[in-house]
Design a protein around this motif. Structure first.
Motif, PDB file in Angstrom:
ATOM      1  N   ARG A 129      45.088  34.123  32.263  1.00 53.12           N
ATOM      2  CA  ARG A 129      45.183  32.520  31.479  1.00 53.12           C
ATOM      3  C   ARG A 129      43.366  31.684  32.256  1.00 53.12           C
ATOM      4  O   ARG A 129      43.785  31.109  30.651  1.00 53.12           O
ATOM      5  CB  ARG A 129      45.883  31.232  33.083  1.00 53.12           C
ATOM      6  CG  ARG A 129      47.699  32.234  32.990  1.00 53.12           C
ATOM      7  CD  ARG A 129      48.074  31.042  34.333  1.00 53.12           C
ATOM      8  NE  ARG A 129      48.925  32.051  34.143  1.00 53.12           N
ATOM      9  CZ  ARG A 129      49.911  31.248  35.538  1.00 53.12           C
ATOM     10  NH1 ARG A 129      49.966  29.621  35.654  1.00 53.12           N
ATOM     11  NH2 ARG A 129      50.773  31.313  35.318  1.00 53.12           N
ATOM     12  N   LEU A 130      42.768  32.083  32.287  1.00 52.42           N
ATOM     13  CA  LEU A 130      40.976  31.561  32.719  1.00 52.42           C
ATOM     14  C   LEU A 130      40.888  32.014  31.216  1.00 52.42           C
ATOM     15  O   LEU A 130      40.058  31.077  29.879  1.00 52.42           O
ATOM     16  CB  LEU A 130      40.611  31.418  33.553  1.00 52.42           C
ATOM     17  CG  LEU A 130      38.946  30.917  33.518  1.00 52.42           C
ATOM     18  CD1 LEU A 130      39.224  29.438  32.975  1.00 52.42           C
ATOM     19  CD2 LEU A 130      38.259  31.118  34.750  1.00 52.42           C
ATOM     20  N   ARG A 131      40.698  33.190  30.508  1.00 55.11           N
ATOM     21  CA  ARG A 131      40.093  33.541  29.440  1.00 55.11           C
ATOM     22  C   ARG A 131      40.823  33.537  28.065  1.00 55.11           C
ATOM     23  O   ARG A 131      39.937  32.504  27.647  1.00 55.11           O
ATOM     24  CB  ARG A 131      40.849  35.076  29.614  1.00 55.11           C
ATOM     25  CG  ARG A 131      39.688  36.271  28.099  1.00 55.11           C
ATOM     26  CD  ARG A 131      39.805  36.826  28.289  1.00 55.11           C
ATOM     27  NE  ARG A 131      38.980  37.589  29.522  1.00 55.11           N
ATOM     28  CZ  ARG A 131      37.685  38.301  29.638  1.00 55.11           C
ATOM     29  NH1 ARG A 131      37.052  37.975  28.606  1.00 55.11           N
ATOM     30  NH2 ARG A 131      36.939  39.007  30.370  1.00 55.11           N
ATOM     31  N   THR A 132      42.035  32.841  28.484  1.00 52.71           N
ATOM     32  CA  THR A 132      43.315  32.504  27.257  1.00 52.71           C
ATOM     33  C   THR A 132      42.793  30.895  27.250  1.00 52.71           C
ATOM     34  O   THR A 132      42.191  30.881  26.460  1.00 52.71           O
ATOM     35  CB  THR A 132      44.156  32.157  27.322  1.00 52.71           C
ATOM     36  OG1 THR A 132      44.951  33.615  27.515  1.00 52.71           O
ATOM     37  CG2 THR A 132      45.133  31.945  26.384  1.00 52.71           C
ATOM     38  N   LEU A 133      42.074  30.013  28.105  1.00 45.50           N
ATOM     39  CA  LEU A 133      41.683  28.570  27.806  1.00 45.50           C
ATOM     40  C   LEU A 133      40.882  28.672  27.829  1.00 45.50           C
ATOM     41  O   LEU A 133      40.057  27.908  26.480  1.00 45.50           O
ATOM     42  CB  LEU A 133      41.659  27.780  29.327  1.00 45.50           C
ATOM     43  CG  LEU A 133      41.133  26.801  29.402  1.00 45.50           C
ATOM     44  CD1 LEU A 133      42.114  25.422  30.317  1.00 45.50           C
ATOM     45  CD2 LEU A 133      40.365  26.888  30.105  1.00 45.50           C
ATOM     46  N   CYS A 171      32.716  33.498  30.075  1.00 46.14           N
ATOM     47  CA  CYS A 171      33.689  34.320  31.080  1.00 46.14           C
ATOM     48  C   CYS A 171      33.097  34.806  31.841  1.00 46.14           C
ATOM     49  O   CYS A 171      33.512  35.495  33.327  1.00 46.14           O
ATOM     50  CB  CYS A 171      34.486  35.781  29.595  1.00 46.14           C
ATOM     51  SG  CYS A 171      35.765  34.425  29.158  1.00 46.14           S
ATOM     52  N   GLU A 172      32.161  35.561  31.888  1.00 38.76           N
ATOM     53  CA  GLU A 172      30.743  36.027  32.494  1.00 38.76           C
ATOM     54  C   GLU A 172      30.339  35.534  33.915  1.00 38.76           C
ATOM     55  O   GLU A 172      30.397  34.815  34.987  1.00 38.76           O
ATOM     56  CB  GLU A 172      29.144  36.377  32.042  1.00 38.76           C
ATOM     57  CG  GLU A 172      28.733  37.342  33.172  1.00 38.76           C
ATOM     58  CD  GLU A 172      28.784  38.357  33.317  1.00 38.76           C
ATOM     59  OE1 GLU A 172      28.024  38.542  34.719  1.00 38.76           O
ATOM     60  OE2 GLU A 172      29.632  38.682  33.559  1.00 38.76           O
ATOM     61  N   ASP A 173      30.220  33.425  32.982  1.00 38.61           N
ATOM     62  CA  ASP A 173      30.020  32.712  34.646  1.00 38.61           C
ATOM     63  C   ASP A 173      31.410  32.331  34.775  1.00 38.61           C
ATOM     64  O   ASP A 173      30.812  32.168  36.298  1.00 38.61           O
ATOM     65  CB  ASP A 173      28.963  31.301  32.871  1.00 38.61           C
ATOM     66  CG  ASP A 173      28.824  30.866  34.581  1.00 38.61           C
ATOM     67  OD1 ASP A 173      27.755  30.316  35.378  1.00 38.61           O
ATOM     68  OD2 ASP A 173      29.320  29.124  33.777  1.00 38.61           O
ATOM     69  N   ALA A 174      32.384  32.226  34.633  1.00 38.25           N
ATOM     70  CA  ALA A 174      33.407  31.966  35.250  1.00 38.25           C
ATOM     71  C   ALA A 174      33.517  33.139  36.634  1.00 38.25           C
ATOM     72  O   ALA A 174      33.588  32.652  37.722  1.00 38.25           O
ATOM     73  CB  ALA A 174      34.944  32.049  34.207  1.00 38.25           C
ATOM     74  N   ARG A 175      33.742  34.387  35.878  1.00 37.41           N
ATOM     75  CA  ARG A 175      33.586  35.528  37.030  1.00 37.41           C
ATOM     76  C   ARG A 175      32.536  35.362  38.002  1.00 37.41           C
ATOM     77  O   ARG A 175      32.806  35.729  39.361  1.00 37.41           O
ATOM     78  CB  ARG A 175      33.410  36.792  36.184  1.00 37.41           C
ATOM     79  CG  ARG A 175      33.798  38.073  37.468  1.00 37.41           C
ATOM     80  CD  ARG A 175      33.435  38.800  36.115  1.00 37.41           C
ATOM     81  NE  ARG A 175      31.506  40.197  35.781  1.00 37.41           N
ATOM     82  CZ  ARG A 175      30.914  39.676  37.278  1.00 37.41           C
ATOM     83  NH1 ARG A 175      31.094  39.727  38.544  1.00 37.41           N
ATOM     84  NH2 ARG A 175      29.091  39.922  37.037  1.00 37.41           N
TER      85      ARG A 175
END
Length: 141
Positions: free
Chosen positions: A26-30, A129-133
């Motif tokens: 979901r986050l990747r899609t956002l 994405c890396e930062d979120a991860r």
């Protein structure tokens, strides 16, 4: 105009997210959606740059801009809370992360709006994405 832009894009985003079970996806899609619809969209860039300039002197326009940010942060916060409940995310305060992450996206958007050749879509998506991860890793607590 702002409310129309936000509601149309929010509806599109909600439709995409409803089909995805994983909070990470979901986050990747956002992120992909935000990169396509904001960071790399020259028309959206021009619209928001003008909006922000006008918001400095017009309280009604400022209220619309503030509402836009609130919607964006709320969408991210909901995904993070969902991910925490599922055990996919941890070690983060959902509202603070949403505030931080909108700032990351906005910062990239502002830089790219000034210099469109700065970075490509793939790099921007991967960096976000890396930062979120790193921030949402359940082992990070």
């Amino acid at each position: 105009l702002v409310e129309d832009f936000v509601s149309r894009n929010e509806a599109l985003m909600q439709d995409r997210l409803a089909k995805i079970e994983s909070a990470r996806e979901r986050l990747r899609t956002l992120i992909k959606f935000a990169v396509e619809r904001l960071v790399l969209d020259p028309e959206a860039s021009m619209f928001f740059l003008n909006l922000y300039q006008m918001a400095m002197t017009d309280k009604d326009i400022r209220a619309g801009a503030m509402s836009t940010y609130a919607h964006f942060r709320n969408g991210i916060r909901q995904i993070v809370e969902y991910g925490i409940a599922r055990g996919e995310f941890g070690g983060v305060h959902p509202e603070r992360f949403a505030f931080y992450f909108v700032g990351c996206i906005e910062g990239m958007w502002l830089q790219v709006s000034m210099d469109p050749a700065l970075y490509d879509k793939r790099y921007i998506e991967e960096a976000l994405c890396e930062d979120a991860r790193l921030h949402l890793d359940p082992e990070r607590s």
